[in-house]
Scaffold this active site. Structure first.
Site, PDB file in Angstrom:
ATOM      1  N   GLY A  58      -0.031  -5.854   1.251  1.00 13.01           N
ATOM      2  CA  GLY A  58      -0.866  -5.413   0.301  1.00 13.01           C
ATOM      3  C   GLY A  58      -0.760  -6.441  -1.405  1.00 13.01           C
ATOM      4  O   GLY A  58      -1.536  -6.911  -2.017  1.00 13.01           O
TER       5      GLY A  58
ATOM      6  N   ASP B 103      -2.056  -9.432  -0.321  1.00 12.50           N
ATOM      7  CA  ASP B 103      -3.396 -10.498  -0.407  1.00 12.50           C
ATOM      8  C   ASP B 103      -3.319 -10.231  -1.959  1.00 12.50           C
ATOM      9  O   ASP B 103      -5.012 -11.539  -2.207  1.00 12.50           O
ATOM     10  CB  ASP B 103      -3.844  -8.889  -0.198  1.00 12.50           C
ATOM     11  CG  ASP B 103      -4.010  -8.663   1.572  1.00 12.50           C
ATOM     12  OD1 ASP B 103      -4.007  -9.537   2.581  1.00 12.50           O
ATOM     13  OD2 ASP B 103      -3.809  -7.343   1.743  1.00 12.50           O
TER      14      ASP B 103
ATOM     15  N   ILE C  69       0.865  -1.059  -0.100  1.00 14.20           N
ATOM     16  CA  ILE C  69      -0.204  -0.369  -0.416  1.00 14.20           C
ATOM     17  C   ILE C  69       0.567   1.360  -0.218  1.00 14.20           C
ATOM     18  O   ILE C  69       1.709   1.753   0.530  1.00 14.20           O
ATOM     19  CB  ILE C  69      -1.181   0.080   1.423  1.00 14.20           C
ATOM     20  CG1 ILE C  69      -2.039   0.732   0.943  1.00 14.20           C
ATOM     21  CG2 ILE C  69       0.256   0.311   2.646  1.00 14.20           C
ATOM     22  CD1 ILE C  69      -2.985   1.390   1.640  1.00 14.20           C
TER      23      ILE C  69
ATOM     24  N   GLU D 116       2.235  -6.210   7.685  1.00 20.46           N
ATOM     25  CA  GLU D 116       1.539  -5.431   8.745  1.00 20.46           C
ATOM     26  C   GLU D 116       1.598  -5.710  10.252  1.00 20.46           C
ATOM     27  O   GLU D 116       1.659  -4.022  10.877  1.00 20.46           O
ATOM     28  CB  GLU D 116      -0.120  -5.815   8.837  1.00 20.46           C
ATOM     29  CG  GLU D 116      -0.881  -5.809   7.731  1.00 20.46           C
ATOM     30  CD  GLU D 116      -0.538  -6.597   6.455  1.00 20.46           C
ATOM     31  OE1 GLU D 116      -1.075  -6.375   4.923  1.00 20.46           O
ATOM     32  OE2 GLU D 116       0.156  -7.269   6.128  1.00 20.46           O
TER      33      GLU D 116
ATOM     34  N   ASP E 154      -5.769  -7.127   6.986  1.00 23.00           N
ATOM     35  CA  ASP E 154      -7.612  -6.659   6.685  1.00 23.00           C
ATOM     36  C   ASP E 154      -8.254  -7.019   5.373  1.00 23.00           C
ATOM     37  O   ASP E 154      -9.301  -7.197   5.335  1.00 23.00           O
ATOM     38  CB  ASP E 154      -7.877  -5.625   7.610  1.00 23.00           C
ATOM     39  CG  ASP E 154      -7.479  -4.550   7.038  1.00 23.00           C
ATOM     40  OD1 ASP E 154      -6.925  -4.447   5.778  1.00 23.00           O
ATOM     41  OD2 ASP E 154      -7.717  -2.694   7.510  1.00 23.00           O
TER      42      ASP E 154
END
Length: 273
Positions: A122, A125, A66, A145, A153
């Site tokens: 991210g 993910d 991110i 994270e 999340d």
């Protein structure tokens, strides 16, 4: 096709190649890229002529996670006098990011991630929501994270254990350590490792083309049943595929496949709308 500010989308026959395109920022995920990723996957899902998708990253890295600017701007985005409404705004942002990632899984067409360089935070993910992952020797994976004081999340904690096993997933998530390509292959995080980024992309496009040549009814149905079976009991999965084939088995694609086997010629399947 839509125009994108953070992605490149090109077609190679029935294969759509989606490339993250912020190479000067190591393809870090800003707000536009999160949203455009979902838009691209939804376009691929809806476009009959697309039968498989390859996701890669331009530049030196697949994706560095991110964009920190997005994180810093998030506080301003959720400003609200009422604490409950402020928290509701943040929750809706998180659910939106989850939907962006889920778009790979919800796309009926198989998605192959071609990974080189950094694939952290991210980015992990995202690739975990793909169907197949290929990596270059220089690829590096990490659940970052906990090192920035937060809980992942957007899907890693829900998907990683199913891919690499609970022990490996917990170690990665709790330590934030780097996992190199060779180890990622051993723990089945990636299907196989290729020498470099060019080799990974070439292999991914070839694999996607091979999938695209098969019956779209069979390929897309197989993805749907695999996803359903992963999330349900064996008994539920068997019931689901029985219902699926009761509805879909009597297709022209089966007739074409049988004729191709008899004649030795390649079957030409119609696109699925």
């Amino acid at each position: 096709m839509s125009s994108y500010t953070t992605l490149q989308l090109t077609l190679h026959g029935a294969v759509a190649h989606v490339a993250l395109n912020r190479p000067d920022k190591a393809n870090s995920l800003n707000e536009a890229m999160w949203q455009e990723l979902q838009q691209a996957m939804e376009w691929c899902d809806a476009e009959p002529g697309v039968r498989a998708v390859v996701l890669s990253g331009n530049g030196k890295h697949f994706c560095a996670g991110i964009d920190l600017t997005m994180l810093m701007n998030m506080q301003k985005a959720i400003e609200e006098d009422c604490e409950a409404r402020k928290r509701d705004k943040l929750r809706r942002i998180i659910l939106g990011l989850q939907a962006n990632v889920n778009s790979l899984e919800l796309c009926r067409k198989p998605v192959i991630a071609a990974i080189h360089g950094a694939c952290v935070g991210g980015a992990l993910d995202i690739v975990l929501a793909a169907d197949i992952r290929l990596a270059a020797e220089n690829a590096l994976f990490s659940v970052r994270e906990v090192d920035v004081g937060m809980v992942a999340d957007v899907g890693t904690l829900q998907r990683l254990g199913r891919v690499v096993g609970e022990g490996n997933a917990r170690e990665m998530a709790l330590t934030a350590r780097d996992v190199k390509a060779a180890e990622a292959e051993r723990m089945h995080l990636v299907n196989r490792v290729l020498p470099d980024a060019d080799a990974v992309l070439t292999e991914a496009l070839a694999l996607a083309a091979a999938i695209a040549a098969k019956s779209p009814l069979a390929v897309q149905g197989t993805k749907e049943v695999l996803n359903y079976s992963r999330d349900h009991s064996v008994a539920d999965g068997l019931q689901h595929v029985a219902n699926w084939n009761a509805a879909m088995l009597m297709s022209e694609d089966i007739q074409l496949a049988v004729m191709a086997a008899v004649t030795g010629e390649k079957a030409q399947y119609r696109d699925r709308t």
